[in-house]
Scaffold this active site. Structure first.
Site, PDB file in Angstrom:
ATOM      1  N   ARG A  89      69.773 -35.118  62.290  1.00 53.99           N
ATOM      2  CA  ARG A  89      70.762 -35.395  61.238  1.00 53.99           C
ATOM      3  C   ARG A  89      70.991 -36.887  61.117  1.00 53.99           C
ATOM      4  O   ARG A  89      71.285 -37.393  60.067  1.00 53.99           O
ATOM      5  CB  ARG A  89      72.104 -34.728  61.585  1.00 53.99           C
TER       6      ARG A  89
ATOM      7  N   SER B 296      69.631 -15.014  67.026  1.00 52.89           N
ATOM      8  CA  SER B 296      70.374 -14.893  68.282  1.00 52.89           C
ATOM      9  C   SER B 296      70.796 -13.450  68.548  1.00 52.89           C
ATOM     10  O   SER B 296      71.137 -12.706  67.622  1.00 52.89           O
ATOM     11  CB  SER B 296      71.624 -15.774  68.191  1.00 52.89           C
TER      12      SER B 296
ATOM     13  N   GLU C 119      73.485 -12.646  69.558  1.00 52.13           N
ATOM     14  CA  GLU C 119      74.888 -12.526  69.130  1.00 52.13           C
ATOM     15  C   GLU C 119      75.005 -11.726  67.830  1.00 52.13           C
ATOM     16  O   GLU C 119      76.053 -11.171  67.534  1.00 52.13           O
ATOM     17  CB  GLU C 119      75.510 -13.915  68.932  1.00 52.13           C
TER      18      GLU C 119
ATOM     19  N   TYR D 174      79.688 -17.585  64.281  1.00 51.67           N
ATOM     20  CA  TYR D 174      78.323 -17.969  64.665  1.00 51.67           C
ATOM     21  C   TYR D 174      77.367 -16.787  64.467  1.00 51.67           C
ATOM     22  O   TYR D 174      76.296 -16.933  63.874  1.00 51.67           O
ATOM     23  CB  TYR D 174      78.302 -18.419  66.135  1.00 51.67           C
TER      24      TYR D 174
HETATM   25  P1  NAP Z   1      71.575 -27.081  71.018  1.00 48.48           P
HETATM   26  O1  NAP Z   1      71.198 -27.621  72.353  1.00 48.48           O
HETATM   27  O2  NAP Z   1      72.995 -26.905  70.690  1.00 48.48           O
HETATM   28  O3  NAP Z   1      70.856 -27.978  69.912  1.00 48.48           O
HETATM   29  C1  NAP Z   1      71.059 -27.766  68.539  1.00 48.48           C
HETATM   30  C2  NAP Z   1      70.549 -28.957  67.760  1.00 48.48           C
HETATM   31  O4  NAP Z   1      70.866 -28.726  66.388  1.00 48.48           O
HETATM   32  C3  NAP Z   1      71.211 -30.285  68.132  1.00 48.48           C
HETATM   33  O5  NAP Z   1      70.376 -31.030  68.962  1.00 48.48           O
HETATM   34  C4  NAP Z   1      71.446 -30.996  66.806  1.00 48.48           C
HETATM   35  O6  NAP Z   1      70.501 -32.051  66.658  1.00 48.48           O
HETATM   36  C5  NAP Z   1      71.116 -29.956  65.739  1.00 48.48           C
HETATM   37  N1  NAP Z   1      72.188 -29.744  64.767  1.00 48.48           N
HETATM   38  C6  NAP Z   1      72.018 -29.763  63.444  1.00 48.48           C
HETATM   39  N2  NAP Z   1      73.135 -29.476  62.820  1.00 48.48           N
HETATM   40  C7  NAP Z   1      74.071 -29.278  63.732  1.00 48.48           C
HETATM   41  C8  NAP Z   1      75.456 -28.993  63.650  1.00 48.48           C
HETATM   42  N3  NAP Z   1      76.063 -28.801  62.477  1.00 48.48           N
HETATM   43  N4  NAP Z   1      76.132 -28.919  64.807  1.00 48.48           N
HETATM   44  C9  NAP Z   1      75.512 -29.091  65.991  1.00 48.48           C
HETATM   45  N5  NAP Z   1      74.182 -29.380  66.121  1.00 48.48           N
HETATM   46  C10 NAP Z   1      73.479 -29.458  64.969  1.00 48.48           C
HETATM   47  O7  NAP Z   1      70.873 -25.641  70.808  1.00 48.48           O
HETATM   48  P2  NAP Z   1      69.738 -24.919  71.686  1.00 48.48           P
HETATM   49  O8  NAP Z   1      70.368 -24.277  72.864  1.00 48.48           O
HETATM   50  O9  NAP Z   1      68.588 -25.834  71.852  1.00 48.48           O
HETATM   51  O10 NAP Z   1      69.341 -23.725  70.696  1.00 48.48           O
HETATM   52  C11 NAP Z   1      68.356 -23.900  69.679  1.00 48.48           C
HETATM   53  C12 NAP Z   1      68.562 -22.848  68.611  1.00 48.48           C
HETATM   54  O11 NAP Z   1      68.457 -21.538  69.178  1.00 48.48           O
HETATM   55  C13 NAP Z   1      69.927 -22.909  67.916  1.00 48.48           C
HETATM   56  O12 NAP Z   1      69.732 -22.575  66.566  1.00 48.48           O
HETATM   57  C14 NAP Z   1      70.720 -21.824  68.619  1.00 48.48           C
HETATM   58  O13 NAP Z   1      71.733 -21.318  67.784  1.00 48.48           O
HETATM   59  C15 NAP Z   1      69.630 -20.799  68.896  1.00 48.48           C
HETATM   60  N6  NAP Z   1      69.877 -19.954  70.066  1.00 48.48           N
HETATM   61  C16 NAP Z   1      70.076 -20.526  71.289  1.00 48.48           C
HETATM   62  C17 NAP Z   1      70.299 -19.704  72.387  1.00 48.48           C
HETATM   63  C18 NAP Z   1      70.495 -20.284  73.761  1.00 48.48           C
HETATM   64  O14 NAP Z   1      70.832 -19.528  74.686  1.00 48.48           O
HETATM   65  N7  NAP Z   1      70.255 -21.575  73.968  1.00 48.48           N
HETATM   66  C19 NAP Z   1      70.303 -18.302  72.236  1.00 48.48           C
HETATM   67  C20 NAP Z   1      70.076 -17.768  70.971  1.00 48.48           C
HETATM   68  C21 NAP Z   1      69.844 -18.587  69.889  1.00 48.48           C
HETATM   69  P3  NAP Z   1      70.817 -33.409  65.865  1.00 48.48           P
HETATM   70  O15 NAP Z   1      72.229 -33.775  66.196  1.00 48.48           O
HETATM   71  O16 NAP Z   1      69.809 -34.391  66.400  1.00 48.48           O
HETATM   72  O17 NAP Z   1      70.595 -33.131  64.429  1.00 48.48           O
END
Ligand code: NAP
Length: 321
Positions: A35, A127, A129, A151
């Site tokens: 972003r 997810s 969820e 979410y």
């Molecule tokens: P994360 O660590 O929270 O990273 C999300 C990334 O999204 C951030 O680095 C950020 O990058 C970007 N982003 C863009 N718009 C955003 C906003 N409005 N608010 C916050 N961040 C935003 O997530 P993750 O654990 O790597 O998960 C990756 C994906 O898998 C996500 O879509 C999550 O919902 C999904 N997911 C994760 C899990 C889990 O257990 N980890 C389980 C199920 C699904 P910038 O700031 O650089 O743009």
């Protein structure tokens, strides 16, 4: 052979970093979307010692034209859409922002690929969820959805947008329905990271207590570096489909705390259970069936979460600052 090009949105997050590590081993050209390039952090890439050059593009996924520009510039083979407001807790405080971002971004990506008539294979981060209040366990790909948080609603919408573009326009869109997966790179507001980090702070005399909400619920937890392999495998198929990625068993949140405190030799009277931190709606138990991912994708996963916990506690301790 021509190098494959992959775009990763949310590359600064936990999954983005592990996926970039995997794609760098597979010799991809990696384009990371963020972003804000001013606030872009290379901390996770440095931690994982990713040698490949990652081309960083500032791209607001709510802005259709930024996506079109980046797609035209790179014409990617694969697009992993990992960017999201990913916290259930924050989604109760920011329901509109979460739902707007997490659904509109998916629609913009799919509509751009469709209009540009690209062959790009898209991975959408769905997810567990989304299932929310389930009537029978384990959850499978055909379990009806009953989301219990903003979410979860946003992810369910993103999921159905993906299915709709696949069915209506033949866009190659895979929904990877991931259960909780953890690593050292997990954001500090997530349960397992918070338990480990706070327990270490207590051990080092920097904090007095670990304050938590309802810990008498069971969840399915896994190890993030293995889960991103499933993401990649899902885009190496000839046909787009939906896959549950999970460990196949659930454990009590209380047992995660007990294991961590015992491992670090901390007294359990440091644990404070605070009803004000309970969520408005919550399932007692939730675990999934990973048979489809294992048979169709050839994904391998057989880790016990207690083994993962031991890895995570030692890694957090080694890197503690
Ligand atoms: P994360 O660590 O929270 O990273 C999300 C990334 O999204 C951030 O680095 C950020 O990058 C970007 N982003 C863009 N718009 C955003 C906003 N409005 N608010 C916050 N961040 C935003 O997530 P993750 O654990 O790597 O998960 C990756 C994906 O898998 C996500 O879509 C999550 O919902 C999904 N997911 C994760 C899990 C889990 O257990 N980890 C389980 C199920 C699904 P910038 O700031 O650089 O743009």
């Amino acid at each position: 052979m021509k190098k494959k090009i992959a775009i990763i949105s949310g590359i600064t997050g936990q999954d983005g970093a592990y996926l970039a590590q995997l794609l760098s081993r597979e010799n991809y050209t990696i384009v990371g979307l963020t972003r804000s390039s001013h606030n872009f952090s290379t901390k996770n890439f440095k931690y994982l010692d990713i040698k490949a050059e990652i081309l960083i593009e500032e791209c607001d996924l709510l802005d259709f034209s930024s996506i079109i520009k980046v797609l035209l510039k790179y014409q990617p083979d694969e697009f992993y859409n990992l960017a999201a407001q990913s916290s259930v807790g924050i989604s109760f405080e920011q329901p509109i922002g979460t739902i707007n971002y997490n659904t509109q971004s998916v629609l913009n990506i799919l509509e751009s690929v469709r209009l540009l008539q690209l062959e790009t294979k898209i991975y959408q981060a769905s997810s567990s969820e989304m299932f929310g209040q389930v009537k029978s366990l384990p959850v499978t790909e055909s379990t009806p959805m009953h989301p219990l948080s903003p979410y979860a609603i946003s992810k369910a919408s993103g999921f159905w947008i993906g299915v709709n573009y696949r069915e209506s326009y033949k866009v190659f869109c895979v929904n990877g329905i991931l259960f909780n997966h953890e690593s050292y790179l997990r954001s500090p507001n997530f349960f397992v990271k918070k338990v480990i980090r706070t327990s270490l702070e207590i051990k080092k005399g920097l904090r007095d207590e670990l304050r938590v909400g309802n810990i008498d619920v069971k969840r399915d937890f896994g190890y993030a570096p293995d889960y991103v392999t499933a993401m990649w495998l899902s885009l190496q198929q000839n046909k787009a489909d939906d896959y549950l990625i999970c460990s196949g068993t659930s454990i009590y949140l209380r047992d995660i705390i007990t294991y961590t405190m015992d491992y670090l030799k901390i007294s359990k009277n440091k644990l404070v259970e605070d009803p004000t931190l309970f969520r408005p709606t919550e399932m007692e138990d939730m675990y999934g069936d990973n048979k489809k991912a294992k048979t169709v994708l050839g994904w391998e996963y057989d880790k016990s979460f207690f083994d993962v916990l031991e890895i995570l506690i030692n890694e957090e301790d080694k890197n503690f600052i």
